[in-house]
Design a protein around this motif. Sequence first.
Motif, short mmCIF file in Angstrom:
data_model
loop_
_atom_site.label_atom_id
_atom_site.label_comp_id
_atom_site.label_asym_id
_atom_site.label_seq_id
_atom_site.Cartn_x
_atom_site.Cartn_y
_atom_site.Cartn_z
N GLY A 25 0.82 -1.21 0.00
CA GLY A 25 0.00 0.00 0.00
C GLY A 25 0.85 1.25 0.00
N ILE A 26 1.90 1.24 0.79
CA ILE A 26 2.80 2.40 0.84
C ILE A 26 3.52 2.56 -0.49
CG2 ILE A 26 4.86 3.32 1.95
CD1 ILE A 26 3.87 1.97 4.54
N ALA A 27 3.98 1.45 -1.06
CA ALA A 27 4.65 1.51 -2.35
C ALA A 27 3.69 1.98 -3.44
CB ALA A 27 5.25 0.16 -2.71
N GLY A 28 2.44 1.56 -3.34
CA GLY A 28 1.43 1.99 -4.32
C GLY A 28 1.18 3.48 -4.23
N VAL A 29 1.13 4.02 -3.02
CA VAL A 29 0.94 5.46 -2.83
C VAL A 29 2.14 6.21 -3.38
CG1 VAL A 29 0.78 7.27 -1.08
CG2 VAL A 29 -0.59 5.21 -0.86
N ALA A 30 3.34 5.70 -3.14
CA ALA A 30 4.54 6.35 -3.67
C ALA A 30 4.55 6.33 -5.20
CB ALA A 30 5.79 5.67 -3.12
N ALA A 31 4.09 5.23 -5.79
CA ALA A 31 4.03 5.16 -7.25
C ALA A 31 3.00 6.13 -7.80
CB ALA A 31 3.70 3.73 -7.69
N ASP A 32 1.87 6.27 -7.11
CA ASP A 32 0.85 7.23 -7.54
C ASP A 32 1.38 8.66 -7.47
OD1 ASP A 32 -0.96 5.23 -8.06
OD2 ASP A 32 -1.99 5.43 -6.13
N ILE A 33 2.09 8.98 -6.41
CA ILE A 33 2.68 10.31 -6.27
C ILE A 33 3.69 10.56 -7.39
CG2 ILE A 33 4.18 11.73 -4.82
CD1 ILE A 33 2.76 10.47 -2.39
N ALA A 34 4.50 9.56 -7.70
CA ALA A 34 5.49 9.72 -8.78
C ALA A 34 4.80 9.93 -10.13
CB ALA A 34 6.39 8.48 -8.84
N ARG A 35 3.70 9.21 -10.36
CA ARG A 35 2.95 9.37 -11.61
C ARG A 35 2.36 10.77 -11.73
NH1 ARG A 35 -0.37 4.23 -11.67
NH2 ARG A 35 1.03 4.12 -10.12
N VAL A 36 1.80 11.27 -10.65
CA VAL A 36 1.21 12.61 -10.65
C VAL A 36 2.30 13.66 -10.90
CG1 VAL A 36 0.12 14.35 -9.18
CG2 VAL A 36 -0.79 12.04 -9.25
N LEU A 37 3.42 13.52 -10.23
CA LEU A 37 4.52 14.47 -10.44
C LEU A 37 5.04 14.42 -11.87
CD1 LEU A 37 6.53 14.12 -7.11
CD2 LEU A 37 5.05 16.00 -7.83
N PHE A 38 5.07 13.25 -12.47
CA PHE A 38 5.50 13.12 -13.87
C PHE A 38 4.56 13.90 -14.78
CE2 PHE A 38 5.06 10.85 -17.93
CZ PHE A 38 6.35 11.00 -18.41
N TRP A 39 3.24 13.74 -14.59
CA TRP A 39 2.27 14.45 -15.44
C TRP A 39 2.31 15.95 -15.19
CZ3 TRP A 39 0.50 12.80 -19.74
CH2 TRP A 39 0.40 11.43 -19.95
N VAL A 40 2.52 16.36 -13.95
CA VAL A 40 2.64 17.80 -13.67
C VAL A 40 3.86 18.36 -14.40
CG1 VAL A 40 3.22 19.44 -11.83
CG2 VAL A 40 1.42 17.75 -11.48
N PHE A 41 4.96 17.63 -14.40
CA PHE A 41 6.16 18.08 -15.10
C PHE A 41 5.90 18.19 -16.60
CE2 PHE A 41 9.96 16.93 -17.55
CZ PHE A 41 10.77 18.00 -17.20
N ILE A 42 5.22 17.20 -17.18
CA ILE A 42 4.92 17.23 -18.62
C ILE A 42 4.05 18.44 -18.95
CG2 ILE A 42 3.67 16.05 -20.47
CD1 ILE A 42 6.04 14.49 -20.04
N VAL A 43 3.00 18.67 -18.18
CA VAL A 43 2.09 19.79 -18.45
C VAL A 43 2.83 21.11 -18.31
CG1 VAL A 43 0.06 21.00 -17.56
CG2 VAL A 43 0.00 18.53 -17.87
N LEU A 44 3.66 21.25 -17.29
CA LEU A 44 4.43 22.48 -17.13
C LEU A 44 5.41 22.68 -18.28
CD1 LEU A 44 5.12 22.52 -13.29
CD2 LEU A 44 3.51 23.93 -14.58
N PHE A 45 6.02 21.61 -18.76
CA PHE A 45 6.93 21.70 -19.90
C PHE A 45 6.20 22.19 -21.14
CE2 PHE A 45 8.61 19.60 -23.71
CZ PHE A 45 9.86 20.19 -23.77
#
Length: 164
Positions: free
Chosen positions: A22-42
């Motif tokens: 569960g903790i690893a899943g939450v960390a993966a979700d956070i990483a995915r969200v940060l990736f998309w935020v970076f793409i949109v900002l780019f």
Amino acid sequence: MLRWAIILLIVAVVAGILGFGGIAGVAADIARVLFWVFIVLFVLALIFGMLVVGAGLEASGAVSMIVAQVSPLMVGMAPWLVLLAIYSLTSFLTEVVTNNAVAVILTPIAIGLAQSLGVDPRPLVVAVMLAASASFATPIGYQTNTLVYGPGGYRFTDFLRIGV
């Protein structure tokens, strides 16, 4: 002492419920969200940067210089050939540079060219808008293409094959 035992029991139950997965899943979700935020900002930085380039070209007089060089070549052309030339140039550049940048750069050029040739600028502006919006042959030309390029596992040739 009993209070600490109850607290430890609650912590153990919560940890057991969440589990390491569960903790690893939450960390993966956070990483995915940060990736998309970076793409949109780019993509937004790319769009705003190109708007600045277009404004700079207009303010520096580069648009006038380009129109002064191109308009003598198109003086004798039929208006539909001028329209085709503007559409073709816009379409080609849109595949190499982002569509917003091409539209920002070529719209003042199309208007100036139409004025120097004595034709209505509206059809040329519409040609720039349509050609800049029809960019499907590369992942560079349109923001959505750029967004799906990496995460979708597409190759550059996939866009060429389908988009042309």
